[in-house]
Write a protein that holds these residues in place. Sequence first.
Motif, short mmCIF file in Angstrom:
data_model
loop_
_atom_site.label_atom_id
_atom_site.label_comp_id
_atom_site.label_asym_id
_atom_site.label_seq_id
_atom_site.Cartn_x
_atom_site.Cartn_y
_atom_site.Cartn_z
N TYR A 51 -27.15 29.40 46.97
CA TYR A 51 -26.44 28.34 46.97
C TYR A 51 -27.48 27.27 46.57
O TYR A 51 -27.18 26.25 45.81
N GLU A 102 -28.24 27.03 43.38
CA GLU A 102 -27.51 26.44 42.24
C GLU A 102 -27.59 24.91 42.56
O GLU A 102 -27.15 24.15 41.34
N ASP A 124 -24.35 36.29 37.28
CA ASP A 124 -23.13 36.16 37.72
C ASP A 124 -22.25 36.85 36.51
O ASP A 124 -22.82 37.11 35.46
N ARG A 125 -20.86 36.60 36.78
CA ARG A 125 -20.31 37.32 35.32
C ARG A 125 -20.31 36.32 34.31
O ARG A 125 -20.19 36.75 33.13
N MET A 126 -20.42 35.16 34.49
CA MET A 126 -20.43 34.24 33.34
C MET A 126 -21.61 34.49 32.65
O MET A 126 -21.74 34.47 31.28
N ILE A 150 -16.21 35.02 21.52
CA ILE A 150 -15.66 34.03 20.72
C ILE A 150 -16.67 32.95 21.02
O ILE A 150 -16.85 32.36 21.73
N LEU A 166 -16.97 30.62 24.21
CA LEU A 166 -15.53 30.14 24.76
C LEU A 166 -15.09 31.41 25.66
O LEU A 166 -14.15 31.16 25.94
N THR A 167 -15.68 32.41 25.73
CA THR A 167 -15.22 33.54 26.42
C THR A 167 -16.25 33.90 27.63
O THR A 167 -16.95 35.03 27.75
N GLY A 168 -16.38 32.99 28.61
CA GLY A 168 -17.21 33.10 29.67
C GLY A 168 -16.64 33.66 30.81
O GLY A 168 -17.26 33.56 32.12
N LEU A 222 -13.51 36.25 32.83
CA LEU A 222 -12.62 37.25 32.49
C LEU A 222 -11.08 36.88 32.24
O LEU A 222 -10.32 37.82 31.80
N ALA A 223 -11.11 35.66 32.17
CA ALA A 223 -9.49 35.05 31.96
C ALA A 223 -9.53 35.00 30.39
O ALA A 223 -8.32 34.94 29.87
N ASP A 224 -10.62 35.07 29.65
CA ASP A 224 -10.76 34.71 28.43
C ASP A 224 -11.24 36.18 27.66
O ASP A 224 -10.86 36.33 26.43
N LEU A 264 -10.87 39.73 27.48
CA LEU A 264 -9.86 40.39 28.12
C LEU A 264 -10.22 41.79 28.06
O LEU A 264 -10.74 42.45 26.92
N ILE A 265 -10.16 42.60 29.09
CA ILE A 265 -10.21 44.07 29.21
C ILE A 265 -8.94 44.53 29.74
O ILE A 265 -8.02 43.87 30.60
N THR A 286 -6.10 46.59 31.83
CA THR A 286 -5.98 47.47 33.02
C THR A 286 -5.14 48.75 32.75
O THR A 286 -4.90 48.83 31.79
#
Lengths: 291, 785
Positions: free
Chosen positions: B121, B124, B281-283, B695, B703-705, B707-709, B711-712, B714
């Motif tokens: 924390y 960051e 982290d995921r991004m 992308i 533009l795809t940082g 998992l909302a953008d 897509l994998i 389920t």
Amino acid sequence: MKPGKFTYHAPENLHAANQLLAELGDDAKIIAGGQSLIPVMNLRLAQPDHLIDINGISELAGIHQENGLFTLGCLTRHADVETSPLLMDKFPLLPAAAKRIGHLAIRNRGTIGGSLCNADPAAEWPLIAILLDAHLSIQSSGGERHTPAKEFIQSVYTVDLGADEILTTVAFPPLARGEGWAVNQICRRTGDFALVSVAVTLKLDRQGHIERLRLCLGSMDVTPFRLIDVEQAARGKIPDKAWIHEMAGIAFDAGSPESDMHASAQYRREMAAHLTSEVLTEALGRCRAGT
Amino acid sequence: MLNKTAFSSIGKRQPRSEDYRLLTGRGRYIDDIDISGALHACFVRSPYAHARILSIDGADAEDLPGVVGVFTGNDLSQWTTKLRMAPPIEGVKPLEMTTLPIDKVLFHGDLVACIVAEDRYLAEDAMELVDIDYEPLPPITDMFKALEDDSFLIDETLGTNLISQQSFATPDVHRIMSNGDKVIESTFSEHRQTHLPIETRGIIAQWDAGCEHLTVHVGNQATHPYRSALAARLRISESQLTVISPDVGGGFGQKIALYREELTVAALARYLNQPVRWREDRMENLMAASHAREDWVRTRTVVEADGRLKAMSLEIVEDFGGYCFYPANYLARVIAMILSGPYKLQHYAYDVKVVLTNKCGNGPMRAPMAITSWIMDGTIDNIARELGMDPVEVRRINMIREDEFPYQMATGETLEDINPFETMEKGLALIGYEKLRKQQKADQEQGIYRGIGICNVVESTTYGSKFYKSAGIPGSGHEAAWVRVEPSGAIIASVGISATGQGYETAFAQTVAEGLGVNAEDVSVQLGNTDVAPYGMGSRGARGGTAGGGTAYLAGQDAQKKVLAIAAKMLGLNTDEQLSMKGGKVWRRLDEDWSDTKLTLADVARIAYLDPTNLPQGMEPGIQIHKTYDPPSMTYSNSTHFCQVVVDVKTGAVCIERYLIVENCGTVINPLIVEGQQHGATIMGLSGTLFEQVIYDENGQNLTGSLADYLIPTATEVPDLEIVHMNTANKRTPAGIKGMAEGGVMGAIGALSNSVSDALLPFGIVIDKHPISPNVLRTLLREKE
């Protein structure tokens, strides 16, 4: 992906929450289900100094039928709407809409109040609240006020809510006897935000003419919107194939959808037309089945 | 009682022994490892795709309580060496990179500085206070523009963005291609993707100042080569470094190379003399770990009137991103070498170009050669369309038949022990091909657009040292294993391959057990620690089974030899020829019958360790076997994938109605694990074809940082997979193992793409790029409406 520093508050009742809000103003954010707020805080797109957790305020949750309305407390989870025996029996449209929200884990946590206050143009509750002319109750330390959903939801992520106000309940007027309905959407994957969503209610008179139509489109503009003129013009018409085709064409031209990486504006228009045709057919089926 | 010829442990559907800890939450991933006093690192990353770093001011960040320091490329260059990627390969240009960039950043998300603080924390918080002055440079985001003469350069010292180019041609190919026959052209392109392990990258580094020893916990597929690289870059000896790869939540090729973040953390742990840890982290993982794919391919083919291939040429242009953690020819070259797969083709040429751009660096992703089968079977479908033939007929007429193996491909590679014709015919019978074609026609008249896609896969599985050499890729294909029988009879084995979720502990226990003649449950397999495991080449490609399992099997066999020699002495026999191990006991053959000698492995082990004067003359005490093994140049598996889809032309949605795989992956060590791998690989291929896409916009912004953008799929997006086995053994490998972890990706890409093209044949639409999203399909259909 860690949030910035904030002070956590957990007021025990609505009054205390209102007082905290009045005191802290713009530096505070209310947290309910946290399904949108926590990710944006982790990305540091939002950095509130204070979080006011309303999850402990039991008076804000619950589903009731009172004064002819179905009233949902703002803390009602999507999963509670989805599985409510009362709603499944008396207002199946609401569970059907709730079921389309995200995945089960999201529905267990996310709340109807949070979704309405977040006002994502692709989300289910803004679409349904505008479709059904829901009345919202809003509390501040100064008192309570009421507003229709259509006026509450102003733009993308923008609602009519003062810094010291809390959305407390959402009241849905029930459908008329025999009024048909349908909700549908196009998503890339099950559980994604809708690329386009369309919801409809349809009431026919005894002769099979249209008595009342409500048609609401989501993801096609900055907020979900009803086609009020079209709804009024539909009164008295016969809902045959040609009429459905005409309505699909109107939906195609409605709103001003944007292009993004998942769908072009043109694709959204095509899907608005396609879904309009689908939901009208489905709703007609329900009218005719008398449900 | 004892069948000497059939396997007893290999081939058993044995539940994975690692699953108990993993499924009960007792696994140990990087974040489960508690190191007291560990500091946390986080990285400041570039908001620009391409920029000069003019200055970095970390003073305000360092003033924040709890912040240990802000470290830059200049700091790191004191403690680490540069990476020089300069393999002695013709056509590959040398490249250098510092541990952290000093002057220039090369992609959106590139590293700029490292912050170390008491927790993440705080780190960051500090990140927001680092003041960096950039001079933005023109971003290079299109590989074709990057090749133009006036393009801005990623690396000025190279004088070009063309980092690698390799060509090949058989003597007559150009003459045949220009004979005046019609040249059939097909294009294919894959979009940029990333590996997306569930567990992102992560590392904990601890410096022991007293012993001058560094211990690193890191999720990694190849711990020994990683240790070599890390020791060299820190200028310490390999003996001063222990690399431990604990439970790892997926790699898919992303966790092979030594990354700059990991090197930075290791160097700082030593410099600060305090443990330092970093969890990506995921991004960061989506934007800056490693990407894959992004290529454009063209085939040009001339054929006989009956569809037989006369000659073919292949061009590949691959966008490799801004950094090379692998030699730039590493991925695309293999595609070119094995392109013709199960088809007869002797006149062939290729040209492979690899280009640098302002994007995240590419790496191998299950399967690096994934596009191969789609290129070949997609080309065949185009030939069929051109000639008005059935696509199956064109496959049949070109396919290598049973009596034509071993078959030497135009590139010199030899195919053997595969059965592509058989797997294809079996699948055609199972799906009822002829009937399905009639159904398809009838449905079309009703507005239902059904497609049948077929893709024949020849998967290069296990790369031997010889293949690396002939492909111009540095490295060895050998593997190492040891087996120890302890004084109690306990069995411990290790292989130089680290697991990232594949079930290696179970599979290797089965191969050791087979070689040694014991039960697999009694073999403890210890992986992923460089102090424990022998020096091996790690997990990559599909080498786990053949190289890892094969070497373990051979080590088990050697251990059994020693056990039997001791047992013969114990039983008073002159020879061990009539002895064999099974189930941990020594068996003796008398005439045709096997009988239990009552001697157990524990009895033998006790002599070996505790009573060595009773060992056969001259034998060393103990039972410890170390074995290395270099597989054949290349082993191949094969399969045929069938995908049946319906395309909703109104919405552009693709519905997979049926998915069938007929496959031959040689000897199966554990059917449960193999089917899991085949499911995983096939789904990964379908996912990449339908959903996943990195992308970048024209400014090089990713533009795809999230998992909302990115897509994998389920479980709801994945079809049921039917798998039919037609396995035949490889004659050259231990136990006939071939490997199979990547073929599913290759088959899925081809079968799905070909099925959508087949469904849209009435519209004249041929799928030549991915992902096949509803939006893309509607755009194609709209143009035809």
